[in-house]
Design a protein around this motif. Structure first.
Motif, PDB file in Angstrom:
ATOM      1  N   UNK A 113       0.820  -1.208   0.000  1.00  0.00           N
ATOM      2  CA  UNK A 113       0.000   0.000   0.000  1.00  0.00           C
ATOM      3  C   UNK A 113       0.855   1.260   0.000  1.00  0.00           C
ATOM      4  N   UNK A 114       2.097   1.154   0.443  1.00  0.00           N
ATOM      5  CA  UNK A 114       3.022   2.280   0.323  1.00  0.00           C
ATOM      6  C   UNK A 114       3.330   2.541  -1.152  1.00  0.00           C
ATOM      7  N   UNK A 120      -0.450   7.131  -6.126  1.00  0.00           N
ATOM      8  CA  UNK A 120      -1.419   8.213  -5.940  1.00  0.00           C
ATOM      9  C   UNK A 120      -0.744   9.576  -6.045  1.00  0.00           C
ATOM     10  N   UNK A 121       0.443   9.696  -5.460  1.00  0.00           N
ATOM     11  CA  UNK A 121       1.149  10.983  -5.515  1.00  0.00           C
ATOM     12  C   UNK A 121       1.487  11.352  -6.960  1.00  0.00           C
ATOM     13  N   UNK A 213      -2.715   7.295   3.793  1.00  0.00           N
ATOM     14  CA  UNK A 213      -4.019   7.286   4.455  1.00  0.00           C
ATOM     15  C   UNK A 213      -5.139   7.130   3.429  1.00  0.00           C
ATOM     16  N   UNK A 214      -5.040   7.846   2.327  1.00  0.00           N
ATOM     17  CA  UNK A 214      -6.045   7.730   1.270  1.00  0.00           C
ATOM     18  C   UNK A 214      -6.073   6.316   0.693  1.00  0.00           C
ATOM     19  N   UNK A 215      -4.898   5.724   0.518  1.00  0.00           N
ATOM     20  CA  UNK A 215      -4.828   4.354  -0.016  1.00  0.00           C
ATOM     21  C   UNK A 215      -5.549   3.374   0.895  1.00  0.00           C
ATOM     22  N   UNK A 221     -13.053   1.062   2.279  1.00  0.00           N
ATOM     23  CA  UNK A 221     -14.402   1.275   1.751  1.00  0.00           C
ATOM     24  C   UNK A 221     -14.747   0.275   0.644  1.00  0.00           C
ATOM     25  N   UNK A 222     -13.751  -0.199  -0.062  1.00  0.00           N
ATOM     26  CA  UNK A 222     -14.025  -1.210  -1.095  1.00  0.00           C
ATOM     27  C   UNK A 222     -14.260  -2.589  -0.486  1.00  0.00           C
ATOM     28  N   UNK A 223     -13.753  -2.816   0.746  1.00  0.00           N
ATOM     29  CA  UNK A 223     -13.931  -4.114   1.411  1.00  0.00           C
ATOM     30  C   UNK A 223     -14.930  -4.037   2.559  1.00  0.00           C
ATOM     31  N   UNK A 224     -15.643  -2.943   2.651  1.00  0.00           N
ATOM     32  CA  UNK A 224     -16.486  -2.693   3.822  1.00  0.00           C
ATOM     33  C   UNK A 224     -17.553  -3.771   4.005  1.00  0.00           C
TER      34      UNK A 224
END
Length: 605
Positions: A113-114, A120-121, A213-215, A221-224
């Motif tokens: 996730x890093x 993302x950046x 944090x966003x990742x 939310x996709x695995x909620x």
């Protein structure tokens, strides 16, 4: 239907979730298996190991190691409807194998996730008129920065710039400076704020912290809702990368130099097949590419309907996965060919591997395309989709393993467990986004998996084929899909696949070298020790549960060993209606733990 739903409930009245459709599972497997390694690792291995000739060992390893293990894990998980830890009711002495799978998934999940945060950046940085990694007049640039990589190529045999060198676009009299491309300085100084070495962690880079944090919020939310929500997201994460790859291939293939890059990629050098390292690289790549022995395939298959055709799924996913690697290679080397032509250098001078390829070479290449911000945004959005698809499965594996161990307490609290896992992993990932964090990311990438994966795959194959027995396993598969595997799978699971895995393990051990960062900087003793600790962590847990169960059992030592090697009485299909399909699991039949002994045949197949 009401009876079926009732029987599917756990002791606390909560139903074990299932994929809402067959396509959900298939696309989830594709999204899990097709990850960042297909784009940045496989093309480099082809270039390194003889171009098109590398496909020979790659396909060999797919046929004799990758595909048999892929099929085995899908059938294993689907039959029992259990995660990678609880599934070892099949032979409790080997429950540590499940813990090892989860340990590897945890370490990979932290740093993976890093990498998504980096993506993302770069994605956010693409929304600008001029891409920031193309020039040398930025605050993060140094006197060693060059915009013309041909200058860098010309100095590859001489590590310093001389009087006629171009620095910051100006000829200066400056010696002893290693030339660095603008894109590399952006990556090292602008994004990472890279410290002097592993022993200098420095401060947390705040903007990378926000991206991390966003990742994790995206993952949560996709695995909620577990597989119900993840099964819908993968319709995008599994298909969008192919759209972008195709667009990039069409666009770049008509650019000058693209054909030279493709020729460089596919031209075979069959003399390289005499090198054992080439075959070892092919085997290791198959393990990483298909994601076998991580526990993710078992976890995802455990949410299948009992009658899902896992044989068909294994063939489809394995073929698509390996085809994607080859297809991505055409895209990547057409880009590199265009880039080499623009710079007036050879393709080999712009080819790289790992994060250097994804965050230095590719950004520089797309920056040279017309309307470069658009291509950059598409490229990094593709990487984001590839990364998230794999990360979803990794976290789902960990969550499934925790819940399956304590179903009465946690089955109804899936959202809470998922949230806590994401929070803890976010905190554990903070050291990876410090100024020295990328050293940790590279170390975890090289040492958290590898040897452990291949040993797990070997043990998994031996346990099912020799201890549980291929006859039992074939009957289990026949219960699900209506027909028994043919003789080829018997031959693979019993002999060929274990032999190939042993060979890969040998290649891997022979090729072990000290941990190196960026191909130049060797990690200090503390870094080397941490790397070995990560490898040993997943190995040490393998025998511990077995030792515990042997000590807990009664009788002589050999009687204890035989007892804990047998399946537990609760081993078998999750639903009672499916257990009734075979006398080994039916209440009316003989318990599986006593089945083979009752037949006066040895318990070890």
């Amino acid at each position: 239907m009401a009876d079926k739903a009732k029987e599917a409930k756990e002791d606390n009245g909560e139903e074990r979730p299932e994929w809402t459709g067959k396509l959900d599972f298939l696309l989830s497997c594709i999204s899990y298996a097709v990850g960042l390694g297909n784009v940045w690792r496989f093309p480099y291995l082809c270039y390194k190991n003889g171009g098109g000739a590398f496909l020979v060992p790659y396909i060999f390893m797919l046929a004799f190691a990758g595909l048999p293990l892929f099929y085995l894990e899908l059938a294993f998980g689907q039959f029992s409807s259990l995660g990678p830890v609880s599934i070892w009711r099949i032979s409790p002495i080997f429950k540590g194998v499940g813990y090892a799978m989860v340990a590897i998934s945890m370490m990979v999940g932290i740093y993976y996730n890093v990498v998504i945060a980096y993506t993302l950046y770069y994605l956010f940085a693409s929304f600008t008129a001029t891409l920031p990694w193309l020039t040398c007049n930025n605050p993060w640039n140094t006197d060693a920065c060059i915009q013309d990589r041909s200058v860098l190529s010309a100095n590859t045999t001489n590590t310093s710039l001389t009087n006629s060198s171009l620095i910051n676009g100006t000829a200066v009299n400056h010696t002893g400076v290693r030339p660095v491309s603008a894109s590399e300085e952006y990556w090292r100084n602008g994004v990472l704020q890279l410290s002097e070495g592993f022993d200098y962690p420095g401060e947390v880079v705040w903007y990378l912290c926000l991206c991390l944090l966003l990742a994790w919020l995206l993952v949560f939310f996709c695995l909620i809702k577990g597989v119900q929500s993840a099964g819908k997201v993968v319709y995008f994460t599994s298909t969008f990368p192919y759209i972008v790859l195709t667009i990039l291939l069409i666009r770049c293939s008509i650019m000058d130099g693209a054909i030279d890059g493709i020729k460089f990629y596919v031209t075979p050098d069959f003399s390289r097949l005499q090198d054992a390292e080439v075959w070892g690289d092919a085997g290791i790549q198959i393990f990483f590419s298909l994601s076998v022995a991580w526990g993710g395939l078992i976890s995802m298959a455990s949410y299948n309907r009992f009658s899902q055709n896992c044989y068909r799924d294994s063939i489809i996913v394995s073929t698509i996965n390996c085809g994607t690697s080859i297809y991505a290679g055409f895209v990547i080397f057409s880009i590199l060919g265009f880039m080499a032509n623009e710079m007036g250098v050879d393709v080999k001078d712009v080819a790289d591997k790992g994060s250097g390829l994804a965050f230095v070479t590719y950004p520089e290449a797309v920056a040279r395309l017309p309307i470069s911000p658009l291509w950059s945004a598409l490229f990094f959005f593709m990487l984001l989709s590839l990364g998230l698809g794999t990360q979803f499965a990794i976290i789902q594996t960990i969550v499934t393993s925790i819940i399956d161990e304590f179903p009465e307490r946690l089955m109804s609290k899936r959202m809470l467990v998922t949230g806590l896992v994401c929070l803890v992993f976010f905190l554990l990932g903070l050291p990876c986004i410090t100024q020295g964090g990328n050293y940790m990311v590279e170390l975890m990438n090289d040492w958290s998996a590898g040897f452990s994966l291949m040993l797990i795959g070997l043990v998994e194959c031996v346990v099912i084929a020799w201890i549980y027995g291929t006859d039992n396993f074939f009957r289990d598969i026949e219960m699900m899909i209506g027909f028994r595997p043919n003789r080829w799978w018997w031959l693979c699971w019993k002999f060929l696949t274990p032999a190939v895995l042993l060979a890969i393990l040998l290649f891997y051990l022979i090729g072990i070298k000290p941990a190196i960062y960026g191909g130049r900087l060797e990690f200090p003793t503390s870094g080397q020790a941490l790397g070995w600790l990560m490898t040993l962590t997943s190995l040490v847990v393998i025998p511990l549960p077995g030792i515990y169960y042997i000590c807990k059992a009664e009788g002589t030592f050999m009687e204890r060993v035989r007892k804990v090697m047998k399946p537990l009485p609760e081993w078998g299909p999750h639903l009672e209606e499916n257990r009734e399909l075979d006398e080994r699991y039916s209440k009316k039949g003989i318990p599986l733990a006593d089945y083979r002994d009752a037949d006066n045949t040895p318990n070890i197949a």
